[in-house]
Design an enzyme around this catalytic site. Structure first.
Site, PDB file in Angstrom:
ATOM      1  N   HIS A 316     -18.523  13.112  75.166  1.00  8.68           N
ATOM      2  CA  HIS A 316     -19.396  14.254  75.415  1.00  8.68           C
ATOM      3  C   HIS A 316     -18.945  15.483  74.621  1.00  8.68           C
ATOM      4  O   HIS A 316     -17.755  15.728  74.463  1.00  8.68           O
ATOM      5  CB  HIS A 316     -19.345  14.649  76.892  1.00  8.68           C
ATOM      6  N   ASN A 347     -10.439  11.604  73.989  1.00 12.73           N
ATOM      7  CA  ASN A 347     -11.498  11.921  74.939  1.00 12.73           C
ATOM      8  C   ASN A 347     -10.992  11.971  76.377  1.00 12.73           C
ATOM      9  O   ASN A 347     -11.248  12.934  77.110  1.00 12.73           O
ATOM     10  CB  ASN A 347     -12.607  10.871  74.812  1.00 12.73           C
ATOM     11  N   GLU A 449     -13.328  28.131  61.438  1.00 11.47           N
ATOM     12  CA  GLU A 449     -14.364  28.575  60.501  1.00 11.47           C
ATOM     13  C   GLU A 449     -14.053  28.115  59.081  1.00 11.47           C
ATOM     14  O   GLU A 449     -14.950  27.689  58.338  1.00 11.47           O
ATOM     15  CB  GLU A 449     -14.476  30.098  60.553  1.00 11.47           C
ATOM     16  N   GLU A 469     -11.235  36.531  65.910  1.00 12.05           N
ATOM     17  CA  GLU A 469     -11.036  35.455  64.943  1.00 12.05           C
ATOM     18  C   GLU A 469      -9.562  35.209  64.654  1.00 12.05           C
ATOM     19  O   GLU A 469      -9.144  34.064  64.399  1.00 12.05           O
ATOM     20  CB  GLU A 469     -11.723  35.797  63.607  1.00 12.05           C
TER      21      GLU A 469
END
Length: 476
Positions: A316, A347, A449, A469
């Site tokens: 998920h 997971n 990013e 950031e």
């Protein structure tokens, strides 16, 4: 199934089931520069061992209602010879039963125990760790196991901070353990409930595909804009709901919003808001995996069995346990457009621990804006390394990442986010040999990013976004 989980603390129960955005007796409240909290309340939490399955003695970890436990030469016994209060209990031989998580504020531990079947008398010890399981010291005296029915022993705990426990046993005789109860004061730091990584996550066995479906939207769905909306932090890849953007296709599934990549057969990222109204436990985990019936004509339809036999979980993005306010909400999380091929250990351990931690922040009176995504090609599952599954139709990402903005529950969210707001950024390799401690993979938003080319938290003022950031969270 008999429900034996005891959560006697009224404050904790209210937080889990009834915390609203504007008011909570337990949440942190800020008035000007003065911050107050409600008095610490007593709690009682019992691990009943009714959740989870383990049928062999080999060392393995199991997700139970309180968290992940390590069973070393131990299993969950269901035989008539197993002493149990319910359907199953721990059967421990020569090894140990250990918590893989910490609990805070415990003052007394209660353990039900007895001999397995006609096995001979043996001894065992309870040990406690204050450093996250690195070292242990014995708590109390050795227990000589002579009991042919379950009896309860109590152990006093003098440590006021975070602790975890293990039960160790020598010899080849077997004992049963059941109903381990933690009693303490304040926030225990764990969320009790049906494990989010229950049956259905691993798809090594072939099965027929279920019928694709759409999302049924209920009144519990987050708003489409403004406070609590799923995309309030911004659209990281400038995704659009137009057929010309098939690899950056914006889909509003109402309980979350995503950028879908039709070529890769998986989302680029998924964004959602999490608060106490989303985790009320109206429904259990449904495990009703299905393709999305809204897939544009001509685009490949990833089905519920598309990962079958691959050695990768249907992982998920927006977790099942983040959407338990209705069957509509939970069903939405089981659409295959919300899945990636994820290494089972990534997971079911590392990622599950991070998800639980973020839900704990909600229990403590916060709300969280979450963006999760993946990038790259090539991961290693339980059957080895692969670049794709489903005959090349679904990409196996090399990395799985998440960014979470944590703020006290309240209103006017964008304006309340400042340079000092907590932001958690995590980037994990999609491999099965991963460490289960998600804090080992903390990075900065800027790191993610740089890896993805996305612009995260773009809805925030430039100065605030630039400060967030660069921050690297401590994991505490």
């Amino acid at each position: 199934m008999k429900n034996k989980i005891l959560i006697l603390c009224a404050g904790v129960a209210l937080l889990i089931a009834g915390c609203s955005k504007k008011d909570s007796t337990e949440q942190i409240k800020s008035t000007g520069t003065t911050t107050t909290t409600a008095p610490a309340q007593p709690y009682s939490i019992t691990e009943t061992f009714e959740e989870g399955t383990k049928t062999a003695y080999a060392d393995a970890s199991v997700v139970l209602s309180t968290g992940r436990w390590d069973f070393n030469d131990a299993l969950l016994g269901t035989l008539a010879a197993d002493l149990k209060d319910g359907n199953q209990s721990v059967r421990l031989r020569t090894g140990d039963l250990a918590m893989n998580f910490d609990i805070n504020g415990v003052n007394t531990l209660y353990i039900k125990h007895g001999k397995y079947g006609t096995d001979a008398t043996s001894t065992w010890q309870l040990e406690m760790s204050t450093d996250g399981g690195k070292t242990y010291t014995q708590l109390g005296s050795d227990i000589t196991e002579t009991n042919t029915t379950l009896v309860t022993d109590s152990f006093k705990v003098s440590i006021t901070g975070k602790v975890r426990f293990e039960i160790k046993k020598a010899g080849t005789t077997r004992i049963n353990l059941d109903d381990i109860t933690f009693k303490g004061t304040g926030d225990p730091g764990i969320t009790v409930g049906t494990p989010d990584t229950g049956s259905g996550s691993d798809t090594s066995a072939t099965s027929s595909a279920t019928t694709p479906r759409l999302v049924t939207v209920g009144t519990d769905a987050p708003p489409t804009s403004g406070d609590n909306s799923n995309l309030l932090m911004g659209n990281p890849s400038a995704a659009q709901n137009t057929l010309t953007m098939m690899d950056n296709y914006l889909i509003d599934q109402h309980y979350y919003v995503e950028s879908y990549n039709a070529t890769k057969g998986e989302p680029n990222w998924v964004s959602w808001h999490l608060d106490a109204t989303n985790t009320t436990g109206v429904t259990d985990r449904l495990n009703n995996f299905a393709g999305w019936a809204g897939m544009p004509t001509g685009w490949y339809q990833v089905e519920s069995n598309s990962y079958s036999g691959s050695g990768f979980d249907r992982g998920h993005n927006c977790p099942s346990a983040d959407r338990t306010s209705s069957t509509n909400a939970n069903s939405a999380t089981f659409l295959m457009t919300n899945m990636i091929p994820q290494a089972p250990q990534n997971n079911e351990q590392t990622w599950a621990n991070l998800e639980n931690y973020l839900r704990e922040q909600v229990v403590e009176g916060n709300e969280v804006y979450i963006i999760m995504g993946s990038y790259g090609t090539g991961g290693s599952g339980s059957s080895g390394a692969l670049n794709t599954v489903n005959s090349g139709h679904v990409n196996v990402p090399s990395n799985v990442w998440k960014v979470a903005v944590v703020i006290p529950a309240g209103d006017n969210d964008i304006n309340r986010i400042t340079a000092s707001t907590r932001v958690i950024a995590v980037n994990t390799p999609n491999i099965n040999t991963i460490n289960d401690d998600w804090t080992q993979y903390i990075v900065t938003v800027k790191d993610i990013e740089t890896a993805t080319g996305y612009t995260l938290l773009s809805a925030l003022p430039d100065a605030v976004r630039a400060a967030l950031e660069a921050k690297k969270d401590s994991g505490q």
